[in-house]
Design a protein around this motif. Structure first.
Motif, PDB file in Angstrom:
ATOM      1  N   MET A   1       0.845  -1.182   0.000  1.00  0.00           N
ATOM      2  CA  MET A   1       0.000   0.000   0.000  1.00  0.00           C
ATOM      3  C   MET A   1       0.893   1.249   0.000  1.00  0.00           C
ATOM      4  O   MET A   1       1.845   1.334   0.755  1.00  0.00           O
ATOM      5  CB  MET A   1      -0.894   0.008   1.238  1.00  0.00           C
ATOM      6  CG  MET A   1      -1.678   1.307   1.388  1.00  0.00           C
ATOM      7  SD  MET A   1      -2.357   1.569   3.019  1.00  0.00           S
ATOM      8  CE  MET A   1      -3.847   0.622   2.906  1.00  0.00           C
ATOM      9  N   THR A   2       0.555   2.197  -0.848  1.00  0.00           N
ATOM     10  CA  THR A   2       1.305   3.447  -0.906  1.00  0.00           C
ATOM     11  C   THR A   2       0.850   4.359   0.218  1.00  0.00           C
ATOM     12  O   THR A   2      -0.352   4.499   0.450  1.00  0.00           O
ATOM     13  CB  THR A   2       1.057   4.148  -2.261  1.00  0.00           C
ATOM     14  OG1 THR A   2       1.367   3.232  -3.296  1.00  0.00           O
ATOM     15  CG2 THR A   2       1.907   5.377  -2.387  1.00  0.00           C
ATOM     16  N   LYS A   3       1.824   4.950   0.903  1.00  0.00           N
ATOM     17  CA  LYS A   3       1.476   5.864   1.989  1.00  0.00           C
ATOM     18  C   LYS A   3       1.126   7.239   1.436  1.00  0.00           C
ATOM     19  O   LYS A   3       1.725   7.700   0.477  1.00  0.00           O
ATOM     20  CB  LYS A   3       2.644   6.007   2.963  1.00  0.00           C
ATOM     21  CG  LYS A   3       2.806   4.813   3.859  1.00  0.00           C
ATOM     22  CD  LYS A   3       3.638   5.168   5.063  1.00  0.00           C
ATOM     23  CE  LYS A   3       3.656   4.011   6.033  1.00  0.00           C
ATOM     24  NZ  LYS A   3       4.121   4.376   7.341  1.00  0.00           N
ATOM     25  N   GLN A   4       0.136   7.869   2.045  1.00  0.00           N
ATOM     26  CA  GLN A   4      -0.219   9.248   1.725  1.00  0.00           C
ATOM     27  C   GLN A   4       0.857  10.146   2.331  1.00  0.00           C
ATOM     28  O   GLN A   4       1.184  10.018   3.504  1.00  0.00           O
ATOM     29  CB  GLN A   4      -1.582   9.597   2.335  1.00  0.00           C
ATOM     30  CG  GLN A   4      -1.926  11.072   2.301  1.00  0.00           C
ATOM     31  CD  GLN A   4      -2.270  11.585   0.914  1.00  0.00           C
ATOM     32  OE1 GLN A   4      -3.200  11.117   0.295  1.00  0.00           O
ATOM     33  NE2 GLN A   4      -1.499  12.534   0.436  1.00  0.00           N
ATOM     34  N   ILE A   5       1.427  11.029   1.516  1.00  0.00           N
ATOM     35  CA  ILE A   5       2.424  11.977   2.018  1.00  0.00           C
ATOM     36  C   ILE A   5       1.720  13.297   2.324  1.00  0.00           C
ATOM     37  O   ILE A   5       0.917  13.789   1.526  1.00  0.00           O
ATOM     38  CB  ILE A   5       3.552  12.222   0.985  1.00  0.00           C
ATOM     39  CG1 ILE A   5       4.264  10.914   0.639  1.00  0.00           C
ATOM     40  CG2 ILE A   5       4.545  13.266   1.509  1.00  0.00           C
ATOM     41  CD1 ILE A   5       5.035  10.273   1.768  1.00  0.00           C
ATOM     42  N   VAL A   6       2.018  13.836   3.492  1.00  0.00           N
ATOM     43  CA  VAL A   6       1.529  15.143   3.899  1.00  0.00           C
ATOM     44  C   VAL A   6       2.765  16.023   4.070  1.00  0.00           C
ATOM     45  O   VAL A   6       3.738  15.608   4.708  1.00  0.00           O
ATOM     46  CB  VAL A   6       0.730  15.065   5.222  1.00  0.00           C
ATOM     47  CG1 VAL A   6       0.233  16.438   5.637  1.00  0.00           C
ATOM     48  CG2 VAL A   6      -0.440  14.095   5.091  1.00  0.00           C
ATOM     49  N   VAL A   7       2.744  17.204   3.457  1.00  0.00           N
ATOM     50  CA  VAL A   7       3.902  18.095   3.505  1.00  0.00           C
ATOM     51  C   VAL A   7       3.586  19.324   4.344  1.00  0.00           C
ATOM     52  O   VAL A   7       2.452  19.798   4.379  1.00  0.00           O
ATOM     53  CB  VAL A   7       4.347  18.514   2.087  1.00  0.00           C
ATOM     54  CG1 VAL A   7       5.012  17.349   1.378  1.00  0.00           C
ATOM     55  CG2 VAL A   7       3.185  19.037   1.257  1.00  0.00           C
ATOM     56  N   ALA A   8       4.619  19.807   5.041  1.00  0.00           N
ATOM     57  CA  ALA A   8       4.484  20.986   5.893  1.00  0.00           C
ATOM     58  C   ALA A   8       5.627  21.936   5.583  1.00  0.00           C
ATOM     59  O   ALA A   8       6.740  21.502   5.291  1.00  0.00           O
ATOM     60  CB  ALA A   8       4.519  20.578   7.370  1.00  0.00           C
ATOM     61  N   GLY A   9       5.347  23.237   5.660  1.00  0.00           N
ATOM     62  CA  GLY A   9       6.352  24.234   5.312  1.00  0.00           C
ATOM     63  C   GLY A   9       6.840  25.034   6.500  1.00  0.00           C
ATOM     64  O   GLY A   9       6.039  25.573   7.261  1.00  0.00           O
ATOM     65  N   ALA A  10       8.172  25.097   6.643  1.00  0.00           N
ATOM     66  CA  ALA A  10       8.803  25.928   7.669  1.00  0.00           C
ATOM     67  C   ALA A  10       9.241  27.222   7.001  1.00  0.00           C
ATOM     68  O   ALA A  10      10.292  27.282   6.373  1.00  0.00           O
ATOM     69  CB  ALA A  10       9.983  25.204   8.294  1.00  0.00           C
TER      70      ALA A  10
ATOM     71  N   LEU B   1       2.154   9.310  10.600  1.00  0.00           N
ATOM     72  CA  LEU B   1       0.803   9.678  11.057  1.00  0.00           C
ATOM     73  C   LEU B   1      -0.059   8.426  10.903  1.00  0.00           C
ATOM     74  O   LEU B   1      -0.741   8.260   9.907  1.00  0.00           O
ATOM     75  CB  LEU B   1       0.228  10.811  10.199  1.00  0.00           C
ATOM     76  CG  LEU B   1       0.954  12.148  10.194  1.00  0.00           C
ATOM     77  CD1 LEU B   1       0.288  13.116   9.222  1.00  0.00           C
ATOM     78  CD2 LEU B   1       0.986  12.729  11.597  1.00  0.00           C
ATOM     79  N   GLY B   2       0.053   7.520  11.851  1.00  0.00           N
ATOM     80  CA  GLY B   2      -0.640   6.252  11.735  1.00  0.00           C
ATOM     81  C   GLY B   2       0.086   5.367  10.725  1.00  0.00           C
ATOM     82  O   GLY B   2       1.243   5.604  10.392  1.00  0.00           O
ATOM     83  N   GLU B   3      -0.618   4.355  10.221  1.00  0.00           N
ATOM     84  CA  GLU B   3       0.010   3.396   9.314  1.00  0.00           C
ATOM     85  C   GLU B   3      -0.071   3.806   7.851  1.00  0.00           C
ATOM     86  O   GLU B   3       0.631   3.249   7.016  1.00  0.00           O
ATOM     87  CB  GLU B   3      -0.641   2.018   9.498  1.00  0.00           C
ATOM     88  CG  GLU B   3      -0.349   1.429  10.865  1.00  0.00           C
ATOM     89  CD  GLU B   3      -0.826  -0.006  10.974  1.00  0.00           C
ATOM     90  OE1 GLU B   3      -1.151  -0.614   9.947  1.00  0.00           O
ATOM     91  OE2 GLU B   3      -0.863  -0.509  12.113  1.00  0.00           O
ATOM     92  N   THR B   4      -0.918   4.785   7.535  1.00  0.00           N
ATOM     93  CA  THR B   4      -1.161   5.106   6.128  1.00  0.00           C
ATOM     94  C   THR B   4      -0.621   6.466   5.688  1.00  0.00           C
ATOM     95  O   THR B   4      -0.650   6.775   4.503  1.00  0.00           O
ATOM     96  CB  THR B   4      -2.667   5.068   5.817  1.00  0.00           C
ATOM     97  OG1 THR B   4      -3.331   6.019   6.650  1.00  0.00           O
ATOM     98  CG2 THR B   4      -3.235   3.673   6.070  1.00  0.00           C
ATOM     99  N   MET B   5      -0.161   7.292   6.617  1.00  0.00           N
ATOM    100  CA  MET B   5       0.303   8.627   6.253  1.00  0.00           C
ATOM    101  C   MET B   5       1.675   8.941   6.822  1.00  0.00           C
ATOM    102  O   MET B   5       2.002   8.539   7.936  1.00  0.00           O
ATOM    103  CB  MET B   5      -0.672   9.689   6.757  1.00  0.00           C
ATOM    104  CG  MET B   5      -1.916   9.785   5.945  1.00  0.00           C
ATOM    105  SD  MET B   5      -2.643  11.401   6.170  1.00  0.00           S
ATOM    106  CE  MET B   5      -4.154  10.984   6.961  1.00  0.00           C
TER     107      MET B   5
END
Length: 129
Positions: free
Chosen positions: A1-10, A73-77
């Protein structure tokens, strides 16, 4: 399963970091975070972060190098942070309760979303650089 990537900006400017106060979901409302969002299928992470910051803050940014380690962030993200440089616009909270500029000495005093706490040492180092 492909993980969902969440990006954050500094976004660091003049020795201060831009942080955003969440409005939702209820369990995270009022907590502070680095702004960002989910990467869409087929979208590059840098493009996703630039898009999200434009949508959430009304700014144009250049996405730079990674900051800190990935945060599960959990198993999927997976959450990833990048340094960003403001190119145009003035940040406004279109998708957040509030925005704030903070210095390295203020990082530990904020009520952070749990995931973003993993980067506090990296953010402090970036602010002091």
């Amino acid at each position: 399963m492909t993980k969902q990537i969440v990006v954050a900006g500094a976004l660091i400017s003049c020795g201060a970091l831009l942080v955003a106060q969440r409005d939702r979901p209820a369990e995270l409302a009022g907590l502070w975070e680095l702004p960002g969002g989910k990467v869409s299928p087929g979208e590059a992470e840098a493009d996703a972060l630039a898009r999200e910051l434009h949508e959430e803050l009304g700014v144009d940014v250049t996405v730079g190098e990674r900051l800190g380690a990935d945060v599960a962030l959990g198993e999927t993200m997976t959450l990833r942070a990048y340094r960003v440089v403001l190119r145009a616009g003035s940040p406004h909270p279109h998708d957040h309760r509030a925005l704030r500029w903070v210095g390295a000495e203020e990082l530990d005093d904020l009520a952070w979303v749990p995931a973003d706490r993993a980067w506090l040492a990296d953010l402090a180092e970036a602010l002091r650089a």
